[in-house]
Design an enzyme around this catalytic site. Sequence first.
Site, PDB file in Angstrom:
ATOM      1  CB  CYS A 124      38.131  35.563  10.495  1.00 12.52           C
ATOM      2  SG  CYS A 124      38.856  35.828  12.123  1.00 12.52           S
TER       3      CYS A 124
ATOM      4  CB  CYS B 182      37.037  39.260  11.050  1.00 15.48           C
ATOM      5  SG  CYS B 182      38.818  39.484  10.832  1.00 15.48           S
TER       6      CYS B 182
ATOM      7  N   GLY C 272      47.390  24.303  20.364  1.00 11.04           N
ATOM      8  CA  GLY C 272      46.036  24.542  20.863  1.00 11.04           C
ATOM      9  C   GLY C 272      45.333  25.746  20.266  1.00 11.04           C
TER      10      GLY C 272
ATOM     11  CG  HIS D  80      42.990  34.860  20.431  1.00 10.78           C
ATOM     12  ND1 HIS D  80      43.043  34.221  19.202  1.00 10.78           N
ATOM     13  CD2 HIS D  80      42.928  33.883  21.352  1.00 10.78           C
ATOM     14  CE1 HIS D  80      43.000  32.916  19.384  1.00 10.78           C
ATOM     15  NE2 HIS D  80      42.945  32.675  20.688  1.00 10.78           N
TER      16      HIS D  80
HETATM   17  P1  AMP Z   1      42.697  29.555  21.019  1.00 11.14           P
HETATM   18  O1  AMP Z   1      42.537  28.095  21.344  1.00 11.14           O
HETATM   19  O2  AMP Z   1      43.909  30.184  21.659  1.00 11.14           O
HETATM   20  O3  AMP Z   1      42.615  29.800  19.529  1.00 11.14           O
HETATM   21  O4  AMP Z   1      41.487  30.281  21.700  1.00 11.14           O
HETATM   22  C1  AMP Z   1      40.275  30.509  21.063  1.00 11.14           C
HETATM   23  C2  AMP Z   1      39.310  30.866  22.140  1.00 11.14           C
HETATM   24  O5  AMP Z   1      38.197  31.516  21.543  1.00 11.14           O
HETATM   25  C3  AMP Z   1      38.752  29.635  22.900  1.00 11.14           C
HETATM   26  O6  AMP Z   1      39.065  29.777  24.284  1.00 11.14           O
HETATM   27  C4  AMP Z   1      37.245  29.710  22.626  1.00 11.14           C
HETATM   28  O7  AMP Z   1      36.487  29.333  23.745  1.00 11.14           O
HETATM   29  C5  AMP Z   1      37.051  31.158  22.243  1.00 11.14           C
HETATM   30  N1  AMP Z   1      35.929  31.430  21.357  1.00 11.14           N
HETATM   31  C6  AMP Z   1      35.604  30.786  20.219  1.00 11.14           C
HETATM   32  N2  AMP Z   1      34.516  31.327  19.652  1.00 11.14           N
HETATM   33  C7  AMP Z   1      34.153  32.359  20.463  1.00 11.14           C
HETATM   34  C8  AMP Z   1      33.102  33.319  20.439  1.00 11.14           C
HETATM   35  N3  AMP Z   1      32.194  33.329  19.465  1.00 11.14           N
HETATM   36  N4  AMP Z   1      33.033  34.225  21.431  1.00 11.14           N
HETATM   37  C9  AMP Z   1      33.933  34.205  22.441  1.00 11.14           C
HETATM   38  N5  AMP Z   1      34.953  33.343  22.515  1.00 11.14           N
HETATM   39  C10 AMP Z   1      35.060  32.420  21.548  1.00 11.14           C
HETATM   40 ZN    ZN Z   2      39.981  37.760  11.731  1.00  7.54          ZN
END
Ligand code: AMP
Ligand code: ZN
Length: 105
Positions: free
Chosen positions: A4, A7, A89, A96
């Site tokens: 993850c 994580c 999405g 989060h």
């Molecule tokens: P969701 O589509 O609600 O699952 O949002 C996931 C979010 O995590 C997206 O807006 C991505 O741009 C963001 N994301 C993915 N990997 C990272 C990372 N390594 N650091 C910061 N944000 C991330």
């Molecule tokens: Zn996790």
Amino acid sequence: MNDCIFCKIIAGDFNTDFVYENDYAVVFKDINPKADIHLLVVPKLHVESLNELEDEVLLGKLMMTVKEVTKKEGLKSYRTVINTGKEAGQEVFHLHIHILSGGII
Ligand code: AMP
Ligand code: ZN
């Protein structure tokens, strides 16, 4: 959870800067911002999505974390988003809360 990404971020594997941290959550900048300010509030406990969350106290603490970090950052107007499930999405399956403020795309 081993594979993850959130994580791993929480464990410090990528030296991610935390905008805010408390006992329950970390807050860091979204890597692909969809607003001038785009933060993610992420519980330290791995929970896949809102559908798997059973701890109502943790949910309350996460929302209070939103309040704490927006106050610290001086954000008076912002949008909060929780994507739940692939079709809605959700891309990262570690619960989060998005905080979006200013120039929201
Ligand atoms: P969701 O589509 O609600 O699952 O949002 C996931 C979010 O995590 C997206 O807006 C991505 O741009 C963001 N994301 C993915 N990997 C990272 C990372 N390594 N650091 C910061 N944000 C991330
Ligand atoms: Zn996790």
